[in-house]
Each structure stands twice: as structure tokens, then as C-alpha cells.
Design a protein around this motif. Structure first.
Motif, PDB file in Angstrom:
ATOM      1  N   ALA A  67       0.849  -1.207   0.411  1.00  0.00           N
ATOM      2  CA  ALA A  67       0.146   0.051   0.126  1.00  0.00           C
ATOM      3  C   ALA A  67       0.815   1.278   0.511  1.00  0.00           C
ATOM      4  CB  ALA A  67      -1.122   0.248   0.954  1.00  0.00           C
ATOM      5  N   SER A  68       1.936   1.351   0.948  1.00  0.00           N
ATOM      6  CA  SER A  68       2.646   2.658   0.729  1.00  0.00           C
ATOM      7  C   SER A  68       3.454   2.718  -0.455  1.00  0.00           C
ATOM      8  CB  SER A  68       3.658   2.014   2.244  1.00  0.00           C
ATOM      9  OG  SER A  68       4.992   3.445   1.908  1.00  0.00           O
ATOM     10  N   GLN A  70       2.394   2.062  -3.656  1.00  0.00           N
ATOM     11  CA  GLN A  70       0.911   2.428  -4.285  1.00  0.00           C
ATOM     12  C   GLN A  70       0.964   4.104  -3.791  1.00  0.00           C
ATOM     13  OE1 GLN A  70       0.017   1.002  -6.978  1.00  0.00           O
ATOM     14  NE2 GLN A  70      -1.702   2.138  -7.028  1.00  0.00           N
ATOM     15  N   ASN A  71       1.078   3.611  -2.961  1.00  0.00           N
ATOM     16  CA  ASN A  71       0.283   5.399  -2.022  1.00  0.00           C
ATOM     17  C   ASN A  71       1.431   6.379  -2.922  1.00  0.00           C
ATOM     18  OD1 ASN A  71      -2.515   4.557  -1.398  1.00  0.00           O
ATOM     19  ND2 ASN A  71      -1.695   4.447   0.356  1.00  0.00           N
ATOM     20  N   ASN A  72       2.061   5.878  -2.591  1.00  0.00           N
ATOM     21  CA  ASN A  72       4.065   6.900  -2.701  1.00  0.00           C
ATOM     22  C   ASN A  72       4.021   7.307  -4.436  1.00  0.00           C
ATOM     23  OD1 ASN A  72       3.699   8.010  -0.337  1.00  0.00           O
ATOM     24  ND2 ASN A  72       4.356   6.256   0.449  1.00  0.00           N
ATOM     25  N   SER A  74       2.728   5.608  -7.183  1.00  0.00           N
ATOM     26  CA  SER A  74       2.067   4.950  -8.326  1.00  0.00           C
ATOM     27  C   SER A  74       1.840   5.149  -9.837  1.00  0.00           C
ATOM     28  CB  SER A  74       0.339   5.323  -8.162  1.00  0.00           C
ATOM     29  OG  SER A  74       0.037   6.806  -8.391  1.00  0.00           O
TER      30      SER A  74
END
Length: 166
Positions: A67-68, A70-72, A74
Motif C-alpha cells: 500500500a505504501s 502504491q500510494n507514494n 503509483s
């Protein structure tokens, strides 16, 4: 929305009263197969209906993308994504072509996520089929997508029976 007591299965229901159709889809887990999507179209009308369906999941993440990441990053993750479809088995593989690093050195990403369908329907992995389907055009597919979001979809022309059971 329905869920079982322990929360390991969730089902969503959408009703179209005008068309007399009910669409159910949900997610559950399986010790053998991992995360499993279920889908069902129910014809509530007194007569058969002809329906075209495109169903699936968008932006399936490669194995090493958390998640980290992908969020930072992408956009960078999308640039390194590689999705391949084995047309014989219907197995789609979602991976990174290289591990993300800020060093100018090769760094292989050796893990992949997979998905497959339990139907004989056509499987598509590129985002372009959505627009073609909506416009009523013939769907064409490739067996590899690089530098873009991979997905797993299937299409079936049916009249009130189960579809896309993968």
C-alpha cells in the motif's frame, strides 16, 4: 450487501427493476485458491433476456507492491508493471518488470500475483476493452501489457445464467 457471521464472505446485490435483472457479486477466501470473486446474474422476468456482460477486477497489483509503494509512487509502479496472459490456460500474471530502485543497476522482481477464470469465456487484460465494450465494438486482446495497469476480465453473451465465475 450481505456478509457471513465471521466476515470472511461479502456479497453485493444490485437490482434493476426496469430490466428485471439482479446482479450479485462477492468476495470470499479459499485455502486452496486465495481470494475468490463470485458473480451471478439473475433474470427475474418471465421471458429469457439477451445480455452482454463484462466483469472483472481492475488494477491488480503485482506481488511486491504494498500500500505504501502504491500510494507514494503509483505512476512509477504503473510504468514498471507487466501483465501476461497465458491464453491456453486463462492464467494472468501480474508482476513488475524490475524492482523499483533509484540506482542504475538491474534488479529483477521475481514474484508475481496470478488470477484465472473458471469459465471458458474470453479473458482480457488490457484497459482498452472497457471502452470497446461500452461502444459495442468487437473486443480484441493482447497476451501482454507492459507499463500499464493490468486487469482480469471476462465477457459472455448470456441469457440469465451464471457467468465469470473466476
Amino acid at each position: 450487501m450481505y456478509k457471513n457471521i465471521n466476515g470472511s464472505k461479502v456479497i453485493f446485490e444490485a437490482r434493476n427493476e426496469a430490466l428485471q435483472l439482479v446482479f450479485l457479486y462477492g468476495w470470499t477466501s479459499s485455502r486452496r485458491f486465495g481470494l475468490v470473486k463470485l458473480a451471478k446474474l439473475i433474470n427475474m422476468a418471465d421471458k429469457p433476456q439477451r445480455v452482454r456482460v463484462l466483469d472483472g477486477a481492475r488494477n491488480i497489483m503485482p506481488a511486491i507492491v504494498d500500500a505504501s509503494l502504491q500510494n507514494n509512487m503509483s505512476v512509477l509502479v504503473d510504468a514498471y508493471k507487466s501483465t501476461e496472459l497465458d491464453t491456453e490456460s486463462g492464467l494472468a500474471m501480474f508482476a513488475l518488470s524490475s524492482a523499483l530502485t533509484d540506482r542504475a543497476e538491474p534488479n529483477e522482481a521475481l514474484l508475481a500475483n496470478t488470477c484465472w477464470f473458471t469459465t471458458e469465456d474470453e479473458v482480457y487484460i488490457s484497459d482498452g476493452v472497457i471502452q470497446d465494450f461500452a461502444a459495442g465494438r468487437t473486443l480484441t486482446e493482447t497476451d501482454i501489457v507492459k507499463g500499464g495497469r493490468g486487469e482480469g476480465r471476462c465477457q459472455e453473451d448470456l441469457g440469465g445464467k451464471d457467468f465469470c465465475g473466476g
